[in-house]
Design a protein around this motif. Structure first.
Motif, PDB file in Angstrom:
ATOM      1  N   UNK A  44       0.839  -1.208   0.000  1.00 53.80           N
ATOM      2  CA  UNK A  44       0.000   0.000   0.000  1.00 53.80           C
ATOM      3  C   UNK A  44       0.868   1.250   0.000  1.00 53.80           C
ATOM      4  N   UNK A  45       1.925   1.241   0.800  1.00 56.11           N
ATOM      5  CA  UNK A  45       2.834   2.389   0.829  1.00 56.11           C
ATOM      6  C   UNK A  45       3.454   2.621  -0.547  1.00 56.11           C
ATOM      7  N   UNK A 135      -6.173  -2.376   4.203  1.00 59.88           N
ATOM      8  CA  UNK A 135      -7.290  -1.641   3.608  1.00 59.88           C
ATOM      9  C   UNK A 135      -7.235  -1.847   2.104  1.00 59.88           C
ATOM     10  N   UNK A 136      -8.304  -2.394   1.544  1.00 58.29           N
ATOM     11  CA  UNK A 136      -8.365  -2.679   0.121  1.00 58.29           C
ATOM     12  C   UNK A 136      -9.232  -1.663  -0.605  1.00 58.29           C
ATOM     13  N   UNK A 137      -8.672  -1.078  -1.655  1.00 58.15           N
ATOM     14  CA  UNK A 137      -9.417  -0.181  -2.518  1.00 58.15           C
ATOM     15  C   UNK A 137      -8.553   0.101  -3.746  1.00 58.15           C
ATOM     16  N   UNK A 141      -5.615   3.727   0.630  1.00 56.21           N
ATOM     17  CA  UNK A 141      -6.024   4.657   1.688  1.00 56.21           C
ATOM     18  C   UNK A 141      -4.952   5.713   1.931  1.00 56.21           C
ATOM     19  N   UNK A 142      -3.693   5.293   1.971  1.00 50.02           N
ATOM     20  CA  UNK A 142      -2.611   6.266   2.211  1.00 50.02           C
ATOM     21  C   UNK A 142      -2.550   7.291   1.089  1.00 50.02           C
ATOM     22  N   UNK A 143      -2.783   6.873  -0.148  1.00 52.41           N
ATOM     23  CA  UNK A 143      -2.797   7.818  -1.265  1.00 52.41           C
ATOM     24  C   UNK A 143      -3.940   8.818  -1.100  1.00 52.41           C
ATOM     25  N   UNK A 144      -5.096   8.363  -0.617  1.00 52.91           N
ATOM     26  CA  UNK A 144      -6.216   9.270  -0.370  1.00 52.91           C
ATOM     27  C   UNK A 144      -5.810  10.356   0.623  1.00 52.91           C
ATOM     28  N   UNK A 145      -5.115   9.946   1.693  1.00 51.40           N
ATOM     29  CA  UNK A 145      -4.683  10.912   2.708  1.00 51.40           C
ATOM     30  C   UNK A 145      -3.650  11.879   2.150  1.00 51.40           C
ATOM     31  N   UNK A 146      -2.715  11.358   1.347  1.00 51.72           N
ATOM     32  CA  UNK A 146      -1.691  12.227   0.764  1.00 51.72           C
ATOM     33  C   UNK A 146      -2.336  13.279  -0.137  1.00 51.72           C
ATOM     34  N   UNK A 147      -3.338  12.883  -0.912  1.00 53.53           N
ATOM     35  CA  UNK A 147      -4.013  13.839  -1.797  1.00 53.53           C
ATOM     36  C   UNK A 147      -4.678  14.953  -0.987  1.00 53.53           C
ATOM     37  N   UNK A 202     -13.872   6.596  14.836  1.00 56.80           N
ATOM     38  CA  UNK A 202     -12.586   6.175  15.359  1.00 56.80           C
ATOM     39  C   UNK A 202     -11.454   6.355  14.361  1.00 56.80           C
ATOM     40  N   UNK A 203     -10.290   6.733  14.887  1.00 53.06           N
ATOM     41  CA  UNK A 203      -9.075   6.821  14.068  1.00 53.06           C
ATOM     42  C   UNK A 203      -8.528   5.414  13.851  1.00 53.06           C
ATOM     43  N   UNK A 204      -8.310   5.077  12.587  1.00 45.47           N
ATOM     44  CA  UNK A 204      -7.753   3.756  12.286  1.00 45.47           C
ATOM     45  C   UNK A 204      -6.308   3.936  11.825  1.00 45.47           C
ATOM     46  N   UNK A 205      -5.662   2.880  11.398  1.00 40.58           N
ATOM     47  CA  UNK A 205      -4.212   2.888  11.287  1.00 40.58           C
ATOM     48  C   UNK A 205      -3.583   3.522  10.080  1.00 40.58           C
ATOM     49  N   UNK A 206      -4.046   4.688   9.646  1.00 44.46           N
ATOM     50  CA  UNK A 206      -3.422   5.414   8.555  1.00 44.46           C
ATOM     51  C   UNK A 206      -3.405   6.906   8.894  1.00 44.46           C
ATOM     52  N   UNK A 207      -2.240   7.539   8.718  1.00 49.98           N
ATOM     53  CA  UNK A 207      -2.062   8.945   9.059  1.00 49.98           C
ATOM     54  C   UNK A 207      -1.092   9.587   8.061  1.00 49.98           C
ATOM     55  N   UNK A 208      -1.246  10.886   7.845  1.00 53.02           N
ATOM     56  CA  UNK A 208      -0.207  11.699   7.215  1.00 53.02           C
ATOM     57  C   UNK A 208       0.011  12.899   8.120  1.00 53.02           C
ATOM     58  N   UNK A 209       1.259  13.102   8.541  1.00 53.84           N
ATOM     59  CA  UNK A 209       1.582  14.137   9.516  1.00 53.84           C
ATOM     60  C   UNK A 209       2.555  15.163   8.955  1.00 53.84           C
TER      61      UNK A 209
END
Length: 310
Positions: A44-45, A135-137, A141-147, A202-209
């Motif tokens: 995913x990363x 997370x399947x899509x 999911x990480x790309x969604x957060x980065x955008x 709830x916060x689940x296991x993906x973040x961008x900081x």
């Protein structure tokens, strides 16, 4: 706005929910058919545009490093036996991405684990992917957060609505809606009791900081479980800059939970051409359409199968 190219995967947890298996095996290496959980997270990363990955490990986690390393003896064996498809798959694993390993010497919490990566991250924004969550899509999911980070210029975390009986296992947010899937976080509370929870989000296991999270982690005192909680650091960050929550698109499996892990195995087996027919036959013969009567963990897994097209 700097592009997010670095990510941290905390993988130093003791895996107590899967003892005794995790006494000698990292929980992140538990298999989903023929690939360990952590490979899905690393992929995913990679698919999100990350090219520099830090995995935070701990004592007894050497198997993770070995898995993503070259394996000359195995490769030679596969080549000699003309198993070229398997050889390619093995080589692809070791060439996925540059991975750096940093050890968390004591299990002092998720926040402390992320702090171990500060020198490597420096002053850049970065992603965090927990090794328990798959997370399947089509859009990771990480790309969604980065955008969203590129649009807003502020930290953003993935969230979903959680059942009442799971509220006390999550960081729960209170937020103001600012878009179809986007909330401005007003507050976040670590593992509240249901009666005290500000919502069911709830916060689940993906973040961008943004890198400012490290200053907040440095100021965070031990909280729930006497650990440095990432949620508490996010509360400090809220006082200094906006933080957003994104209701991600995709199917999430919490493989750190026994039922979630078994549900992932069932679903992944049904997607795998090698296993689909045999698994379907087993599910049908097991009479899973009456599984709602079964109690406990077994019932939860069978109930999950009830809703599948079998």
């Amino acid at each position: 706005m700097r592009e997010v190219t670095k990510a941290v995967i905390p993988a130093a947890g003791l895996g107590t929910r899967f003892l005794p298996a995790t006494k000698s095996m990292p929980k992140e290496m538990l298999p989903l058919i023929d690939r360990p959980v952590i490979q899905y997270v690393v992929e995913e990363a990679v698919n999100s545009g990350i090219d520099d990955l830090i995995i935070i490990t701990g004592r007894g986690k050497r198997a993770i490093e070995d898995y993503f390393d070259d394996s000359p003896e195995l490769e030679m064996h596969l080549r000699e036996h003309n198993k070229m498809d398997l050889l390619k798959r093995i080589r692809d694993i070791s060439s996925l991405i540059d991975i750096h390993y940093i050890r968390q010497k004591e299990p002092l919490g998720l926040g402390d684990a992320i702090m171990r990566a500060e020198k490597h991250i420096s002053d850049e924004p970065f992603a965090v992917l927990l090794g328990d969550d798959i997370i399947q899509n089509h859009t990771p999911c990480t790309r969604q957060l980065i955008d969203i980070f590129q649009q807003e210029g502020q930290s953003v975390i993935a969230v979903e609505e959680v059942p009442d009986d799971k509220v006390s296992s999550y960081g729960i947010i209170r937020g103001t809606r600012v878009g179809p899937s986007l909330l401005h976080i007003d507050d976040i509370v670590e593992k509240p009791q249901l009666a005290d929870a500000p919502s069911r989000i709830g916060a689940i296991g993906r973040y961008v900081f943004t890198p400012q999270i490290f200053d907040c982690l440095d100021e965070t005192v031990p909280g729930v479980g006497n650990e440095i909680q990432l949620t508490d650091a996010i509360r400090i960050l809220l006082q200094r800059q906006d933080v957003y929550a994104h209701a991600f698109e995709g199917k999430r499996y919490d493989t750190g939970d026994k039922c979630g892990y078994l549900e992932a195995i069932i679903d992944f087996a049904l997607e795998n051409p090698e296993t689909r027919d045999a698994v379907l036959q087993h599910l049908r013969s097991a009479g899973l359409r009456t599984a709602m009567q079964v109690q406990g963990d077994e019932g939860a897994v069978l109930a999950h199968s009830e809703h599948m097209e079998i």
